[in-house]
Motif scaffolding. Structure first.
Motif, mmCIF file in Angstrom:
data_model
loop_
_atom_site.group_PDB
_atom_site.id
_atom_site.type_symbol
_atom_site.label_atom_id
_atom_site.label_comp_id
_atom_site.label_asym_id
_atom_site.label_seq_id
_atom_site.Cartn_x
_atom_site.Cartn_y
_atom_site.Cartn_z
ATOM 1 N N CYS A 416 1.565 -14.016 -9.134
ATOM 2 C CA CYS A 416 2.764 -13.382 -9.704
ATOM 3 C C CYS A 416 3.360 -12.355 -8.744
ATOM 4 O O CYS A 416 4.589 -12.266 -8.616
ATOM 5 C CB CYS A 416 2.414 -12.713 -11.035
ATOM 6 N N VAL A 417 2.503 -11.577 -8.065
ATOM 7 C CA VAL A 417 3.003 -10.585 -7.106
ATOM 8 C C VAL A 417 3.772 -11.289 -5.988
ATOM 9 O O VAL A 417 4.882 -10.884 -5.616
ATOM 10 C CB VAL A 417 1.841 -9.746 -6.537
ATOM 11 N N THR A 418 3.190 -12.353 -5.449
ATOM 12 C CA THR A 418 3.856 -13.099 -4.380
ATOM 13 C C THR A 418 5.163 -13.711 -4.870
ATOM 14 O O THR A 418 6.204 -13.611 -4.206
ATOM 15 C CB THR A 418 2.936 -14.214 -3.850
ATOM 16 N N MET A 421 7.825 -10.770 -5.646
ATOM 17 C CA MET A 421 8.255 -10.029 -4.458
ATOM 18 C C MET A 421 9.035 -10.908 -3.486
ATOM 19 O O MET A 421 9.848 -10.407 -2.703
ATOM 20 C CB MET A 421 7.046 -9.406 -3.755
ATOM 21 N N GLY A 432 2.522 -8.861 0.238
ATOM 22 C CA GLY A 432 2.047 -8.293 -1.023
ATOM 23 C C GLY A 432 0.965 -9.141 -1.666
ATOM 24 O O GLY A 432 -0.043 -8.612 -2.163
ATOM 25 N N VAL A 436 -2.955 -8.033 -2.414
ATOM 26 C CA VAL A 436 -3.590 -8.087 -3.737
ATOM 27 C C VAL A 436 -4.837 -8.966 -3.698
ATOM 28 O O VAL A 436 -5.881 -8.617 -4.271
ATOM 29 C CB VAL A 436 -2.591 -8.610 -4.792
#
Length: 533
Positions: A416-418, A421, A432, A436
């Motif tokens: 989700c972060v990838t 972002m 990112g 993580v």
């Protein structure tokens, strides 16, 4: 001479298969190279649009890989050239400036070749699968939506994703009917041909049925070239009668690119000279992300097709092949390239026997540059947009989310972060996500699984190795459950899963032994492997 011969074969894999090359292989390589070439030309033109470069730069980036990979590559199937992801990354770093794109290719190639010589391919192992999937899904959405404006025929839409979405919807009333109709027709044709190819069965083995399946497969495989050619013919016909209803690619530079090193400085529109250092500084994190993503994409493809066709690749040699391709490509104004999954699949399915098929593909690209560039004037941008959308749509793998939830829910965090972002800046998404993933990896190292059972005395079974980040946690568990209770309890530390410990752990265990002795209870080690004693 035998050691020298072995070394040469290791660095030049062509020496391993060329001496036993057969006429039958030549026939298959010619067929595969021709088929891939007809796929490459329209895709290269379309990917140049994604990279925000003039369309001829897509072709400039498409022919060097065939020649270099034939000499240095270890996979018979892989084809090197522009891809959707590398085009998106290039656009985000160089902002559509051709000279800087060529310099970026040179620097990326040097980094990749250097990694190959130093045998640093193992660094790719630190980019986890959730990060890769998060990035590819976000890239597919970004690339696909960026082409909606070309389907609609609207202008003046910014590149930043959030503003791009806003202004695309805001400017819908400005859509050109001709572009919309043609773009949707091209999309429909491409989807139908893709479905027909995937639906080909083998139930009826009659001669007529086999011939029909072969015809359908051939047409479906060359669908990009056929659809773009048909759209160009339609656009030319309307234009010849004075009806300018389509947004066309427009004038392109004809002929082969000059062979020259990329410029190491640049001059802005107001005459300011930008030095090499300032250009490299402007590349920022992209200079780290692009080489890694190029290597990752190509090696993953090579390994996948190696498994399917029963051969093994040399990862470091693949790094060298990509690196040299990007270095040499920079001398012909190419932007960074990598392995293409779609064109590699076509290459494999057509029955290519050696990397020499890439030479045929490269020759087709060179012939297109030399003779067909005037015809590309009439290619509608809507048809190229349709090609790109159909190429990136399979990259949106929504099913992977359910699989991660079922197998290991924490993997959804770097995914989700990838993913999120990457809509801000694609290189930040990868950085990112890797960060993580690294934190999660360190956390699992610092918090090893400890199974505690009461069998008259406490038995603590360690689930993995022990290293210095886990020292404080292990000491805390033992103190709270054995030494700080009344009365203190003896502990058996089951180490049969532990194969590695370091000095910090040994020092802490020595201190624990002393504290157990002071409280007159036992601290016993069980299942210690011979290597640790």
């Amino acid at each position: 001479f035998e050691p020298l011969k072995t070394t040469l074969k290791a660095w030049l894999p062509v020496l391993s298969w060329l001496p036993r090359y057969r006429l039958k292989w030549l026939q298959m390589d010619l067929l595969a190279g021709l088929t891939v070439g007809l796929t490459t030309v329209p895709q290269a033109l379309a990917y140049a649009e994604v990279a925000e470069l003039p369309v001829q730069f897509g072709l400039y980036s498409s022919f060097m890989g065939g020649f270099i990979y034939t000499l240095l590559g270890t996979s018979k199937d892989v084809t090197l050239g522009p891809t959707a992801i590398m085009s998106l990354l290039c656009a985000s770093v160089v902002g559509g400036e051709p000279h800087r794109a060529a310099l970026l290719s040179l620097l990326c190639g040097l980094i990749q070749a250097g990694m190959a010589i130093l045998r640093l391919g193992f660094l790719l192992d630190f980019i986890s699968y959730p990060v890769i999937k998060g990035f590819t899904c976000a890239a597919a959405v970004t690339i696909g939506f960026s082409q909606v404006k070309n389907i609609l025929g609207i202008q003046g839409v910014p590149r930043e994703f959030v503003w791009e979405v806003y202004y695309t919807f805001y400017k819908i009333p400005e859509s050109r009917v001709g572009d919309v109709v043609l773009g949707l027709l091209c999309l429909l044709l491409l989807v139908m041909l893709t479905y027909m190819k995937s639906s080909l069965g083998s139930e009826d083995d009659s001669t007529s049925s086999r011939a029909a399946r072969k015809l359908v497969w051939t047409v479906a495989t060359m669908r990009n070239a056929l659809v773009v050619s048909a759209a160009s013919l339609v656009a030319f016909s309307w234009d010849a009668f004075g009806h300018h209803v389509f947004t066309l690619t427009g004038k392109t530079t004809q002929g082969l690119p000059p062979f020259q090193p990329p410029p190491t400085s640049d001059t802005t529109a107001n005459g300011t000279v930008v030095s090499f250092g300032e250009i490299v500084k402007g590349f920022g994190g992209g200079l780290a992300v692009i080489p890694f993503m190029g290597l990752l994409e190509s090696i993953a493809i090579a390994k996948a097709f190696g498994k399917c066709n029963d051969y093994r690749i040399n990862a470091n040699q693949e790094l060298l092949a990509i690196g040299v391709t990007n270095v040499m490509g920079s001398f012909v104004s190419a932007y960074p390239v990598t392995g293409s999954f779609g064109r590699t699949a076509v290459n494999s399915q057509t029955g290519v026997c050696t990397p020499a098929g890439g030479i045929v593909t490269s020759i087709i690209v060179l012939l297109s540059l030399a003779f067909l560039m005037p015809a590309f004037y009439y290619i509608p941008k809507a048809s190229l947009a349709a090609v790109i959308i159909c190429a990136v749509a399979p990259m949106v793998d929504y099913r992977v989310v359910a699989k991660m939830w079922r197998i290991h829910k924490l993997d959804l965090l770097p995914f989700c972060v990838t993913f999120l972002m990457s809509f801000w800046e694609v290189q930040y998404g990868i950085i990112g996500g890797v960060a993580v993933s690294g934190v999660l990896l360190l956390y699992s190292t610092a918090r090893p699984q400890i199974k505690v059972s009461d069998q008259g005395l406490l038995v603590m079974e360690l689930g993995s190795g022990l290293s210095f980040p886990a020292t404080e946690y292990l000491s805390h568990v033992i103190h709270t459950q054995a030494l700080q209770v009344s009365p203190p309890r003896s502990v058996v530390l089951d180490c049969h899963h532990v194969s590695v410990i370091d000095y910090t752990v040994v020092s802490e265990l020595r201190d624990l032994l002393r504290q157990f002795k002071l409280r007159e209870v036992q601290f016993i080690f069980s299942g210690v492997q011979v290597s640790l004693r």
